[in-house]
Write an enzyme that holds these catalytic residues in place. Structure first.
Site, PDB file in Angstrom:
ATOM      1  N   HIS A  74       0.830  -1.199   0.000  1.00 33.77           N
ATOM      2  CA  HIS A  74       0.000   0.000   0.000  1.00 33.77           C
ATOM      3  C   HIS A  74       0.868   1.254   0.000  1.00 33.77           C
ATOM      4  O   HIS A  74       1.930   1.275   0.616  1.00 33.77           O
ATOM      5  CB  HIS A  74      -0.942   0.012   1.211  1.00 33.77           C
ATOM      6  CG  HIS A  74      -0.264   0.009   2.555  1.00 33.77           C
ATOM      7  ND1 HIS A  74       0.056   1.164   3.227  1.00 33.77           N
ATOM      8  CD2 HIS A  74       0.166  -0.999   3.351  1.00 33.77           C
ATOM      9  CE1 HIS A  74       0.625   0.868   4.382  1.00 33.77           C
ATOM     10  NE2 HIS A  74       0.715  -0.442   4.485  1.00 33.77           N
ATOM     11  N   ASP A  76      -0.749   4.201   0.812  1.00 36.54           N
ATOM     12  CA  ASP A  76      -1.351   5.131   1.773  1.00 36.54           C
ATOM     13  C   ASP A  76      -0.605   5.028   3.103  1.00 36.54           C
ATOM     14  O   ASP A  76       0.046   4.015   3.396  1.00 36.54           O
ATOM     15  CB  ASP A  76      -2.857   4.875   1.952  1.00 36.54           C
ATOM     16  CG  ASP A  76      -3.188   3.494   2.510  1.00 36.54           C
ATOM     17  OD1 ASP A  76      -2.517   2.521   2.108  1.00 36.54           O
ATOM     18  OD2 ASP A  76      -4.108   3.388   3.333  1.00 36.54           O
ATOM     19  N   ASP A 107       6.476   1.751   6.650  1.00 40.98           N
ATOM     20  CA  ASP A 107       5.119   1.188   6.509  1.00 40.98           C
ATOM     21  C   ASP A 107       4.334   1.987   5.486  1.00 40.98           C
ATOM     22  O   ASP A 107       3.633   2.900   5.828  1.00 40.98           O
ATOM     23  CB  ASP A 107       4.427   1.196   7.867  1.00 40.98           C
ATOM     24  CG  ASP A 107       3.062   0.519   7.819  1.00 40.98           C
ATOM     25  OD1 ASP A 107       2.747  -0.133   6.806  1.00 40.98           O
ATOM     26  OD2 ASP A 107       2.307   0.652   8.789  1.00 40.98           O
ATOM     27  N   GLU A 141      -5.181   0.744   2.815  1.00 33.62           N
ATOM     28  CA  GLU A 141      -4.819  -0.299   3.762  1.00 33.62           C
ATOM     29  C   GLU A 141      -4.940   0.231   5.183  1.00 33.62           C
ATOM     30  O   GLU A 141      -5.392  -0.475   6.085  1.00 33.62           O
ATOM     31  CB  GLU A 141      -3.392  -0.788   3.517  1.00 33.62           C
ATOM     32  CG  GLU A 141      -3.099  -2.169   4.108  1.00 33.62           C
ATOM     33  CD  GLU A 141      -2.635  -2.129   5.547  1.00 33.62           C
ATOM     34  OE1 GLU A 141      -2.719  -3.165   6.226  1.00 33.62           O
ATOM     35  OE2 GLU A 141      -2.211  -1.060   6.024  1.00 33.62           O
ATOM     36  N   GLU A 142      -4.535   1.480   5.374  1.00 30.91           N
ATOM     37  CA  GLU A 142      -4.539   2.057   6.727  1.00 30.91           C
ATOM     38  C   GLU A 142      -5.911   2.615   7.092  1.00 30.91           C
ATOM     39  O   GLU A 142      -6.125   3.029   8.220  1.00 30.91           O
ATOM     40  CB  GLU A 142      -3.476   3.167   6.827  1.00 30.91           C
ATOM     41  CG  GLU A 142      -2.057   2.726   6.459  1.00 30.91           C
ATOM     42  CD  GLU A 142      -1.401   1.878   7.531  1.00 30.91           C
ATOM     43  OE1 GLU A 142      -2.089   1.419   8.460  1.00 30.91           O
ATOM     44  OE2 GLU A 142      -0.178   1.677   7.431  1.00 30.91           O
ATOM     45  N   GLU A 170       5.090  -5.562   3.934  1.00 29.98           N
ATOM     46  CA  GLU A 170       4.901  -4.876   5.225  1.00 29.98           C
ATOM     47  C   GLU A 170       6.142  -5.042   6.094  1.00 29.98           C
ATOM     48  O   GLU A 170       6.879  -6.015   5.965  1.00 29.98           O
ATOM     49  CB  GLU A 170       3.688  -5.482   5.968  1.00 29.98           C
ATOM     50  CG  GLU A 170       2.347  -5.204   5.333  1.00 29.98           C
ATOM     51  CD  GLU A 170       1.816  -3.797   5.618  1.00 29.98           C
ATOM     52  OE1 GLU A 170       2.543  -2.971   6.228  1.00 29.98           O
ATOM     53  OE2 GLU A 170       0.678  -3.516   5.200  1.00 29.98           O
ATOM     54  N   HIS A 368       4.089   4.026  12.225  1.00 28.95           N
ATOM     55  CA  HIS A 368       2.977   4.806  12.799  1.00 28.95           C
ATOM     56  C   HIS A 368       3.440   5.825  13.839  1.00 28.95           C
ATOM     57  O   HIS A 368       2.615   6.498  14.446  1.00 28.95           O
ATOM     58  CB  HIS A 368       1.891   3.901  13.405  1.00 28.95           C
ATOM     59  CG  HIS A 368       1.174   3.041  12.398  1.00 28.95           C
ATOM     60  ND1 HIS A 368      -0.105   2.594  12.574  1.00 28.95           N
ATOM     61  CD2 HIS A 368       1.558   2.552  11.195  1.00 28.95           C
ATOM     62  CE1 HIS A 368      -0.480   1.864  11.528  1.00 28.95           C
ATOM     63  NE2 HIS A 368       0.537   1.825  10.676  1.00 28.95           N
TER      64      HIS A 368
END
Ligand SMILES: [Zn+2]
Length: 395
Positions: A74, A76, A107, A141-142, A170, A368
């Site tokens: 991903h 995003d 990520d 995805e997030e 990932e 994150h």
């Protein structure tokens, strides 16, 4: 024509696109610009569903004679949080002391940047890939994960696409590159219990029915006994109560209603259906217990609603895929990766219905977080691992 052989340059380009879910932010355009000169046919379907934002996705295929490998991920990213707390701005891709800073660095724009570089180096060196390679990249995805990988797989399958194996980029390594491959994931379900009582004066409890008493009884039944003791491939299933709510500001009022929300991360002992049945049974039995409601004849009045879609547990048993990836990691890092099923859910849960899937990417320590960052050396190492994997898996 310059090919995207430098993972750090690829990553810097991607980080500078502010693609916080559901915004495309220029990230898929940037990726398309990298893939087109490598011979990929690129498509960017947009998916919609009522109540969720439209999301753009990308599917790129480079056809060859032989098996078909999918790289999934991903572009995003999660929000930056307190931007002022970042040492370097989150979309700047600043490099400091050998590390690149930016939201998505690990990520998982970093994983994509390395995979693209691995393919680009082969193209640049004129070394053929003995099969087809696809990138299946979502922008969702997030976020709610509704207009993303699941729909993209259906869309591609409807066009006749079939895959022999998939790798998801990932960040799977807890500490060092080479620590861990994920070969499965636990499932996840969430529910809410609402206990209905009767409001009244705390001094006259017999005229009321305090739902807090019932809720404590039901919560105890959720937590004990343990759901299972774990399996060969998985840690024990675990239930966490995530919220208990009554919202009663008065000290002299018995409330009318009490709720508790919970989430279960479950292993391959269960399917969502058998686990839901187990929870219903526990609650039904507990509703007749008098421990905290000694003088009540009627059972605890409650209802249980399941939230969201359950995520199923999965485990990949494809020795060729796992062995090729493990061997590539060993050859490049000297480390033997653990095969793990820990952590949260990932989009691999959708892919497992189409082909065997494993996950391996960067070190996840800063994902994150404020100051998400990646060592430039790790970008080189992961590119080498993916390159080697392209050799080994197609061999
Ligand atoms: Zn991710």
């Amino acid at each position: 024509m310059t090919l995207p052989i430098d993972p750090a340059a690829n990553l810097a380009t991607l980080i500078r696109c502010p693609s916080v879910t559901p915004a495309e932010g220029g990230a898929l355009s940037a990726l398309e610009a990298m893939l087109a000169p490598l011979g990929f046919a690129v498509e960017r379907p947009v998916f919609s569903e009522a109540g969720t934002p439209d999301v753009e996705n990308l599917y790129a295929r480079r056809s060859g004679n032989g098996p078909h490998l999918m790289f999934a991920g991903h572009t995003d990213v999660v929000p930056v949080g307190d931007e002022g707390s970042w040492t370097h701005p989150p979309f700047s891709a600043a490099v400091h002391k050998g590390e690149m800073y930016g939201r998505g660095a690990v990520d998982m724009k970093g994983g994509i940047a390395c995979f693209v570089a691995a393919v680009a180096r082969r193209v640049a060196d004129g070394r053929p890939i003995r099969g087809s390679v696809s990138l299946l990249i979502t922008g969702d995805e997030e976020g709610p994960s509704i207009n993303g990988t699941g729909k993209l797989l259906e869309w591609a399958t409807a066009k006749g696409e079939r895959w022999d194996a998939a790798i998801v980029g990932e960040p799977t390594n807890p500490q060092q590159l080479g620590d861990m491959i994920k070969i499965g994931r636990r499932g996840s379900i969430s529910g809410v219990i609402t206990v209905h009582g009767r409001q009244g004066h705390v001094a006259y409890p017999d005229l009321a029915d305090n739902p807090a008493r019932g809720l404590i009884t039901l919560a105890e039944a959720l937590l004990s006994p343990a759901l299972d003791a774990g399996t060969r491939d998985f840690q024990p299933s675990n239930l966490e109560i995530t919220s208990i709510d009554i919202g009663n500001p008065a000290t002299n009022v018995i409330p009318a209603r009490a709720t508790a929300a919970f989430n279960i991360r479950f292993n391959d002992t269960w399917t969502p259906e058998t686990l839901q049945a187990e929870i219903h049974n526990r609650l039904d039995r507990a509703s007749k217990r008098g421990k905290f409601r000694p003088d009540r004849q009627e059972p605890i009045g409650f209802d249980l609603t399941w939230r969201d879609r359950p995520s199923e547990v999965f485990l990949t048993r494809d020795d060729k895929l796992i062995e090729a990836l493990s061997e590539s990691i060993r050859a490049v890092t000297g480390r033997t990766p653990g095969l793990s099923t820990s952590g949260g859910t990932s989009d691999a849960r959708f892919i497992k219905d189409h082909c065997p899937v494993v996950e391996f990417g960067l070190v996840g320590k800063t994902m994150h977080m404020v100051d998400e960052r990646v060592a430039l050396a790790d970008l080189e190492t992961l590119t080498d691992i993916y390159s080697r994997f392209l050799d080994d898996w197609f061999a």
